[in-house]
Design a protein around this motif. Sequence first.
Motif, short mmCIF file in Angstrom:
data_model
loop_
_atom_site.label_atom_id
_atom_site.label_comp_id
_atom_site.label_asym_id
_atom_site.label_seq_id
_atom_site.Cartn_x
_atom_site.Cartn_y
_atom_site.Cartn_z
N VAL A 1 0.83 -1.20 0.00
CA VAL A 1 0.00 0.00 0.00
C VAL A 1 0.87 1.25 0.00
O VAL A 1 0.62 2.22 -0.73
N MET A 2 1.93 1.25 0.81
CA MET A 2 2.83 2.40 0.86
C MET A 2 3.54 2.60 -0.48
O MET A 2 3.72 3.74 -0.92
N ALA A 3 3.94 1.52 -1.11
CA ALA A 3 4.62 1.64 -2.41
C ALA A 3 3.69 2.25 -3.45
O ALA A 3 4.10 3.15 -4.21
N VAL A 4 2.46 1.80 -3.49
CA VAL A 4 1.49 2.36 -4.44
C VAL A 4 1.22 3.83 -4.13
O VAL A 4 1.18 4.67 -5.03
N ALA A 5 1.07 4.15 -2.86
CA ALA A 5 0.82 5.54 -2.46
C ALA A 5 2.02 6.43 -2.81
O ALA A 5 1.84 7.54 -3.32
#
Length: 132
Positions: free
Chosen positions: A5-9
Amino acid sequence: VTVVVMAVALLSVMNTLIKSVSERTREIGTLRSLGFLRRQIVMLFAVEGGLLAILSCLVGLIATVTLVWLVNHAGITYKAGMLSEPIPLRLMPVPGTYLASAVILSVIAVAAASVPARQAARMKIPDAMGHV
């Protein structure tokens, strides 16, 4: 899951801010023609990126807390096995993760706004104003 999720964000924030600043090269040329220094322009865009990130994190935090509260008070249950009693579904907030995510996203937003702003501020004023 948190890492994905952090990578996508992070990629979304970087892409959005880089594109936003790049599209405003003419504005940067106008500011330079009015007498703004390069570092002032970079700082202006860095502050804008940081404020957008902080505001977005606050909106996300409010939405998350609301959703957690709604799920915890909805009375949703599940069975952990064939003969067990239903167990209430409870979501546990993780403030440390929320804070770490907000800090990381804010730092990335400032960097993602600063780099293209620095590049555009280094352009000659007529070139920046004529940029398409």
